[in-house]
Design an enzyme around this catalytic site. Structure first.
Site, PDB file in Angstrom:
ATOM      1  CG  HIS A 287      25.847  35.280  40.807  1.00 30.29           C
ATOM      2  ND1 HIS A 287      25.844  34.052  41.429  1.00 30.29           N
ATOM      3  CD2 HIS A 287      26.582  36.106  41.597  1.00 30.29           C
ATOM      4  CE1 HIS A 287      26.561  34.129  42.543  1.00 30.29           C
ATOM      5  NE2 HIS A 287      27.018  35.359  42.665  1.00 30.29           N
ATOM      6  CD  GLU A 330      36.360  38.929  48.439  1.00 28.01           C
ATOM      7  OE1 GLU A 330      36.466  38.866  49.683  1.00 28.01           O
ATOM      8  OE2 GLU A 330      35.267  38.910  47.840  1.00 28.01           O
ATOM      9  CG  ASP A 364      36.594  48.035  53.845  1.00 35.56           C
ATOM     10  OD1 ASP A 364      35.884  47.152  54.352  1.00 35.56           O
ATOM     11  OD2 ASP A 364      36.254  49.229  53.761  1.00 35.56           O
ATOM     12  CG  ASP A 383      27.778  39.420  44.892  1.00 32.42           C
ATOM     13  OD1 ASP A 383      26.827  39.116  45.627  1.00 32.42           O
ATOM     14  OD2 ASP A 383      28.467  38.584  44.282  1.00 32.42           O
TER      15      ASP A 383
END
Length: 528
Positions: A287, A330, A364, A383
């Site tokens: 990260h 998310e 999405d 990510d």
């Protein structure tokens, strides 16, 4: 022939059985595709294997059933009993082989693939044998022209397939799960076949055949019922075999399976759909490499993280005091909830979700970028799951990066996790070529030094095999070539230095695969 009911009622019962058997057959098919995609990956390949092998086997089964026409009632009942047993137990058998032999290596590494082909072949053979036998049975009730009988049978068959196809994703999978859903489907299958023959065509059977058929059906039902009773214990044992000891959380959300291990005994590990997403051993290295070079390359007041519901990327972003707004997109709200409440995960992510600058958006990633206003963000951090996963292909497409470019300010930067370079250089450089095709200048780099047995980032594997990825590849991009560094005034990462980043960029450049075309929505070019 004499029937216990009127001919019209008999025909209706046969067609009703066709309907039920077709629904069950399609559930078996979809269950194999879904489970293979989850366990093996690459849903396009798995669907192609299952469908092609099964359709071929149906043709072979249909030809083989010609030999059973003179014993159609007994043959059909036998086929349904075997189909119910094989189809109902297929999910459990596939998961068992994956869980207990998946890390043996050698020829065992492909065990789930070969078992998938075997089940597709067996189920296809049995499904293919159904229609010729049912055709014979319905003609025994009342003779009619072959065209009319075939039309009736296929009409019932196709409607049943429609119901089975809708029941699997909307009822069986969310409410029962793959294992229990397959076992219940097998039970329905054997009851339908046995009831039709024993109730309607019992005069076609000898007394001994009736008792043997009844015993076989009861045995199959007992096996399926016993497996259903033990399915929770089986899942726990298989989960322990796959994920190791100390499984603390295991849940099937509307989007994916999430498993959390460790945290109280040993390092925390978060698995998403069987892939190791977070490891407390080495996630910080991943990260830090993902976030800080992009943040240091220019203004970073407004940041967008695509994926990253675990909060680890957000933790690194929030180390920069100039950040005024951080949006996290998310798709799975349950993952965010877990990352916000579980003590082990909140220790890792520093309770990033509680920061007032953070806004979590359940959506999405593609749709969210499509709805974003132009020039909204200074930094976009991708990510997301491994580009080699078929379901993620659109999130590594030229169209996706075009939307990300539109969402960036004039000096904005995009950083993309692009998979391991050493293990899949062609995939990595396809990502880089695709970003360039979207009108951005790129700086590829890699970071090595994963902990033994783990590989940080969304492409991680859960095993300690020698072929596990040994690095994590990233692409930093902007409208003009961005500088790769950490900046003089930013926070100091614990695992990165300016010198190591420059060396990592040179190491990545040496692996370049030239001449690769970009990946698009209509022509995805990623493969495992």
């Amino acid at each position: 022939m004499r029937l216990p009911v009127r001919p019209d009622t008999g025909r209706f019962l046969v067609l009703a059985c066709v309907f039920v058997c077709a629904a069950c057959g399609l559930v078996y098919e979809l269950e194999l595709v879904a489970l293979a995609s989850y366990l093996i990956g690459d849903s396009v390949t798995q669907a192609s294997v299952v469908l092609s092998v099964m359709v071929f086997a149906m043709g072979v089964g249909s030809l083989a059933a010609k030999r059973l026409r003179w014993h159609a009632a007994a043959g059909f009942a036998t086929v349904e009993a075997v189909l119910a047993l094989v189809g109902g137990c297929s999910a459990m058998a596939l998961y068992a082989v994956f869980a207990w032999t998946g890390d043996w290596g050698g020829p065992w590494a492909d065990g789930p693939r070969w078992l998938l082909v075997a089940f597709s072949l067996a189920i296809g053979l049995l499904i293919g044998a159904e229609v010729p036998l049912l055709m014979e049975l319905i003609q025994r009730i009342r003779r009619q022209d072959a065209g009319g009988a075939v039309a009736d049978l296929f009409a019932a068959d196709y409607v049943g397939a429609l119901v089975g196809g809708l029941a699997f994703p909307f009822l069986l999978l969310p409410f029962l799960g793959q294992l229990t859903g397959a076992l219940l489907t097998g039970a329905v299958n054997v009851v339908a076949g046995g009831a039709l023959v024993l109730g309607l065509f019992h005069r076609d059977l000898t007394r001994r055949s009736r008792w043997l058929l009844l015993a076989a059906n009861v045995t199959v039902l007992a096996v399926l019922a016993g497996a259903t009773v033990l399915v929770d214990d089986f899942e726990r044992a298989a989960r322990q075999a796959v994920f190791g000891g100390h499984v603390r959380v295991a849940l099937q959300t509307d989007v994916q399976e999430v498993v959390l291990t460790g945290g109280t005994h040993g390092p925390v590990a978060l698995f998403v759909d069987g892939r190791l997403r977070i490891s407390g051993r080495d996630e910080r290295r991943y990260h830090e490499a993902l976030v800080h070079p992009a943040m240091a390359a220019g203004p970073h007041a407004r940041v967008l993280v695509l994926g990253g519901g675990d909060g680890m990327a957000a933790r690194e972003v929030l180390r920069h005091p100039e950040v005024r707004r951080l949006d996290i997109v998310e798709i799975d709200p349950e993952l965010v909830r877990l990352a916000s409440r579980d003590p082990a995960l909140t220790r890792l992510n520093g309770r990033a979700h509680d920061d007032p600058r953070v806004r979590v958006i359940t959506a999405d990633a593609f749709r969210r970028l499509r709805a974003a206003a132009p020039a909204t963000y200074d930094v976009v951090i991708s990510d997301l799951p491994d580009p080699g996963i078929t379901a993620s292909a659109k999130l590594y497409a030229q169209e996706f990066y075009g939307l990300a470019r539109r969402a960036l300010t004039g000096s904005g930067r995009l950083v993309v996790h692009a998979g391991p370079i050493s293990a899949r250089p062609r995939v990595f450089w396809t990502v880089e070529a695709t970003i360039r095709a979207a009108g951005l200048r790129t700086v590829p780099y890699l970071v090595g030094g994963r902990d033994a047995g783990f590989a940080a980032g969304p492409d991680r594997t859960a095993t300690g095999r020698d072929d596990a990825p040994g690095d994590w590849g990233f692409v930093l991009a902007a409208r003009t070539r961005p500088p790769l560094g950490l900046g003089p005034d930013g926070p100091r990462p614990g695992t990165l230095t300016e010198e190591s980043l420059r060396a990592d960029a040179r190491a990545a450049a040496r692996t370049r695969v030239p001449g690769l075309p970009p990946s698009t929505l209509m022509h995805p070019r990623y493969a495992n």
